[in-house]
Motif scaffolding. Structure first.
Motif, PDB file in Angstrom:
ATOM      1  N   ASP A   5     -19.791   4.633 -31.664  1.00  0.00           N
ATOM      2  CA  ASP A   5     -18.403   5.533 -31.887  1.00  0.00           C
ATOM      3  C   ASP A   5     -18.005   5.758 -30.478  1.00  0.00           C
ATOM      4  O   ASP A   5     -16.739   5.506 -30.573  1.00  0.00           O
ATOM      5  CB  ASP A   5     -18.887   6.891 -32.391  1.00  0.00           C
ATOM      6  N   ALA A   6     -18.555   5.897 -29.336  1.00  0.00           N
ATOM      7  CA  ALA A   6     -17.888   5.960 -28.329  1.00  0.00           C
ATOM      8  C   ALA A   6     -17.208   4.581 -27.911  1.00  0.00           C
ATOM      9  O   ALA A   6     -16.237   4.678 -27.459  1.00  0.00           O
ATOM     10  CB  ALA A   6     -19.095   6.236 -27.204  1.00  0.00           C
ATOM     11  N   ALA A   7     -17.932   3.534 -28.210  1.00  0.00           N
ATOM     12  CA  ALA A   7     -17.383   2.075 -28.066  1.00  0.00           C
ATOM     13  C   ALA A   7     -16.148   2.028 -28.453  1.00  0.00           C
ATOM     14  O   ALA A   7     -14.918   1.506 -28.231  1.00  0.00           O
ATOM     15  CB  ALA A   7     -18.091   1.004 -28.290  1.00  0.00           C
ATOM     16  N   HIS A   8     -16.255   2.264 -29.888  1.00  0.00           N
ATOM     17  CA  HIS A   8     -14.913   2.254 -31.012  1.00  0.00           C
ATOM     18  C   HIS A   8     -13.620   2.987 -30.343  1.00  0.00           C
ATOM     19  O   HIS A   8     -12.460   2.553 -30.440  1.00  0.00           O
ATOM     20  CB  HIS A   8     -15.013   2.756 -32.165  1.00  0.00           C
ATOM     21  N   GLN A   9     -14.144   4.318 -29.745  1.00  0.00           N
ATOM     22  CA  GLN A   9     -12.978   5.044 -29.449  1.00  0.00           C
ATOM     23  C   GLN A   9     -12.422   4.494 -27.971  1.00  0.00           C
ATOM     24  O   GLN A   9     -11.295   4.371 -27.663  1.00  0.00           O
ATOM     25  CB  GLN A   9     -13.639   6.544 -29.027  1.00  0.00           C
ATOM     26  N   GLN A  10     -13.241   4.041 -27.040  1.00  0.00           N
ATOM     27  CA  GLN A  10     -12.768   3.406 -25.941  1.00  0.00           C
ATOM     28  C   GLN A  10     -12.057   2.227 -25.933  1.00  0.00           C
ATOM     29  O   GLN A  10     -11.125   1.912 -25.198  1.00  0.00           O
ATOM     30  CB  GLN A  10     -13.969   3.349 -24.890  1.00  0.00           C
ATOM     31  N   LEU A  11     -12.459   1.160 -26.889  1.00  0.00           N
ATOM     32  CA  LEU A  11     -12.087  -0.227 -27.004  1.00  0.00           C
ATOM     33  C   LEU A  11     -10.678   0.166 -27.924  1.00  0.00           C
ATOM     34  O   LEU A  11      -9.969  -0.789 -27.793  1.00  0.00           O
ATOM     35  CB  LEU A  11     -12.949  -1.110 -27.809  1.00  0.00           C
ATOM     36  N   GLY A  12     -10.467   1.172 -28.708  1.00  0.00           N
ATOM     37  CA  GLY A  12      -9.406   1.143 -29.743  1.00  0.00           C
ATOM     38  C   GLY A  12      -9.213   0.005 -30.519  1.00  0.00           C
ATOM     39  O   GLY A  12      -8.021  -0.509 -30.937  1.00  0.00           O
ATOM     40  N   GLY A  13     -10.300  -0.647 -31.089  1.00  0.00           N
ATOM     41  CA  GLY A  13     -10.232  -1.451 -32.245  1.00  0.00           C
ATOM     42  C   GLY A  13     -11.416  -1.617 -33.021  1.00  0.00           C
ATOM     43  O   GLY A  13     -12.356  -0.967 -32.794  1.00  0.00           O
ATOM     44  N   ASN A  14     -11.353  -2.717 -33.892  1.00  0.00           N
ATOM     45  CA  ASN A  14     -12.466  -3.065 -34.718  1.00  0.00           C
ATOM     46  C   ASN A  14     -13.468  -3.689 -33.736  1.00  0.00           C
ATOM     47  O   ASN A  14     -13.242  -4.400 -32.888  1.00  0.00           O
ATOM     48  CB  ASN A  14     -11.996  -4.164 -35.863  1.00  0.00           C
ATOM     49  N   ILE A  15     -14.759  -3.505 -34.174  1.00  0.00           N
ATOM     50  CA  ILE A  15     -16.073  -4.035 -33.548  1.00  0.00           C
ATOM     51  C   ILE A  15     -16.818  -4.903 -34.263  1.00  0.00           C
ATOM     52  O   ILE A  15     -16.997  -4.587 -35.449  1.00  0.00           O
ATOM     53  CB  ILE A  15     -16.782  -2.961 -32.924  1.00  0.00           C
ATOM     54  N   VAL A  16     -17.064  -6.263 -33.585  1.00  0.00           N
ATOM     55  CA  VAL A  16     -18.046  -6.999 -34.248  1.00  0.00           C
ATOM     56  C   VAL A  16     -19.360  -6.901 -33.421  1.00  0.00           C
ATOM     57  O   VAL A  16     -19.303  -7.250 -32.252  1.00  0.00           O
ATOM     58  CB  VAL A  16     -17.557  -8.497 -34.288  1.00  0.00           C
ATOM     59  N   LEU A  17     -20.335  -6.278 -33.976  1.00  0.00           N
ATOM     60  CA  LEU A  17     -21.616  -6.014 -33.305  1.00  0.00           C
ATOM     61  C   LEU A  17     -22.600  -7.029 -33.308  1.00  0.00           C
ATOM     62  O   LEU A  17     -22.875  -7.387 -34.383  1.00  0.00           O
ATOM     63  CB  LEU A  17     -22.259  -4.819 -33.812  1.00  0.00           C
ATOM     64  N   VAL A  18     -23.428  -7.570 -32.239  1.00  0.00           N
ATOM     65  CA  VAL A  18     -24.307  -8.524 -32.102  1.00  0.00           C
ATOM     66  C   VAL A  18     -25.519  -7.877 -31.489  1.00  0.00           C
ATOM     67  O   VAL A  18     -25.456  -7.484 -30.288  1.00  0.00           O
ATOM     68  CB  VAL A  18     -23.928  -9.786 -31.614  1.00  0.00           C
ATOM     69  N   TRP A  19     -26.698  -7.760 -32.349  1.00  0.00           N
ATOM     70  CA  TRP A  19     -27.913  -7.046 -31.659  1.00  0.00           C
ATOM     71  C   TRP A  19     -29.088  -7.783 -32.345  1.00  0.00           C
ATOM     72  O   TRP A  19     -29.094  -8.629 -33.285  1.00  0.00           O
ATOM     73  CB  TRP A  19     -27.979  -5.728 -31.765  1.00  0.00           C
ATOM     74  N   ASP A  20     -30.124  -7.241 -31.829  1.00  0.00           N
ATOM     75  CA  ASP A  20     -31.289  -7.927 -31.963  1.00  0.00           C
ATOM     76  C   ASP A  20     -31.916  -7.151 -33.160  1.00  0.00           C
ATOM     77  O   ASP A  20     -31.458  -6.597 -33.703  1.00  0.00           O
ATOM     78  CB  ASP A  20     -32.390  -7.985 -30.884  1.00  0.00           C
ATOM     79  N   ASN A  21     -33.173  -7.821 -33.819  1.00  0.00           N
ATOM     80  CA  ASN A  21     -33.864  -7.428 -34.732  1.00  0.00           C
ATOM     81  C   ASN A  21     -34.939  -6.156 -34.620  1.00  0.00           C
ATOM     82  O   ASN A  21     -35.719  -6.066 -35.376  1.00  0.00           O
ATOM     83  CB  ASN A  21     -34.702  -8.452 -35.350  1.00  0.00           C
ATOM     84  N   SER A  22     -34.483  -5.481 -33.660  1.00  0.00           N
ATOM     85  CA  SER A  22     -35.552  -4.085 -33.307  1.00  0.00           C
ATOM     86  C   SER A  22     -35.649  -3.457 -34.794  1.00  0.00           C
ATOM     87  O   SER A  22     -34.653  -3.039 -35.460  1.00  0.00           O
ATOM     88  CB  SER A  22     -34.571  -3.303 -32.239  1.00  0.00           C
ATOM     89  N   SER A  23     -36.717  -2.721 -35.081  1.00  0.00           N
ATOM     90  CA  SER A  23     -36.967  -1.871 -36.279  1.00  0.00           C
ATOM     91  C   SER A  23     -36.049  -0.807 -36.282  1.00  0.00           C
ATOM     92  O   SER A  23     -35.568  -0.341 -37.264  1.00  0.00           O
ATOM     93  CB  SER A  23     -38.358  -1.456 -36.179  1.00  0.00           C
ATOM     94  N   HIS A  24     -35.347  -0.170 -35.177  1.00  0.00           N
ATOM     95  CA  HIS A  24     -34.483   0.637 -35.070  1.00  0.00           C
ATOM     96  C   HIS A  24     -33.187   0.278 -35.543  1.00  0.00           C
ATOM     97  O   HIS A  24     -32.563   1.046 -35.889  1.00  0.00           O
ATOM     98  CB  HIS A  24     -34.446   1.197 -33.750  1.00  0.00           C
ATOM     99  N   HIS A  25     -32.878  -0.861 -35.569  1.00  0.00           N
ATOM    100  CA  HIS A  25     -31.698  -1.666 -35.683  1.00  0.00           C
ATOM    101  C   HIS A  25     -31.505  -1.899 -37.480  1.00  0.00           C
ATOM    102  O   HIS A  25     -30.510  -2.085 -37.710  1.00  0.00           O
ATOM    103  CB  HIS A  25     -31.384  -2.820 -35.003  1.00  0.00           C
TER     104      HIS A  25
END
Length: 194
Positions: A89-109
């Motif tokens: 949410d903070a990234a969306h607010q700071q960047l001001g646009g759509n986000i394509v998130l790439v992350w690992d397969n952590s169980s929390h993710h």
């Protein structure tokens, strides 16, 4: 992604205790340098960060830190699903646009709560997962390697002092987009903005 004008962001987590990471340094010939640590106190800092890239924009680093004081009841052991959602949410607010998130397969993710939190943000968020154990594909790993290299010759006496040292070094990285571009290039991606 380019057609949408979205930010491509790579997320990863790391942590550090009071025991400094191993590092290389200078010393007199025949005298191995040693950094003495007291061993008193304990605790840990947990870090979550995202490296953000978009064509025509400077590359950015957004991070969050949790400080864990050992022995304190009720402290979370690390980043949880809601912490990741707040970071996004903070990234969306700071960047001001759509986000394509790439992350690992952590169980929390990928657990049920995280899927629910991500689904609530599907207007502006698209998620991709890296293959199993592929740190060489994630530019955020370069951030942590650089940070730990900087912390290697420092011996913080308290967990709060360690947190301040880490915060200072991460802040410096935020003002060095060419360094962040280097972390992207190191993965073999050709994502660095022109």
């Amino acid at each position: 992604m380019r057609e949408q004008g979205a930010w491509l962001v790579f997320e990863d987590e790391s942590g550090q205790s009071l025991r400094p990471p191993k590092a290389r340094t200078w010393s007199r010939i025949g005298c191995s340098p040693q950094v003495r640590v007291s061993g008193k106190g304990s605790g840990r800092i947990s870090l979550a960060g995202i490296v953000c890239a978009r064509a025509g924009e400077r590359t950015r680093l957004i991070y969050r830190m949790l400080v864990h004081h050992s022995g304190r009841r009720g402290e979370k052991p690390g980043f949880r699903e809601r912490d990741f959602a707040q970071l996004l949410d903070a990234a969306h607010q700071q960047l001001g646009g759509n986000i394509v998130l790439v992350w690992d397969n952590s169980s929390h993710h990928k657990d049920a709560l995280m899927r629910e939190l991500l689904a609530a943000r599907d207007r502006w968020l698209t998620v991709f997962r890296l293959p199993a154990y592929a740190p060489d594909l994630n530019p955020a790993e370069g951030v942590w390697a650089n940070l730990k290299n900087d912390l290697g010759n420092l011996a913080a006496c308290t967990i709060d002092a360690l947190a301040e040292l880490a915060r200072t070094r991460l802040k410096k990285m935020q003002y060095r987009p060419e360094l962040l571009d280097g972390f992207i290039a190191e993965t073999g991606h050709t994502l660095a903005p022109p």
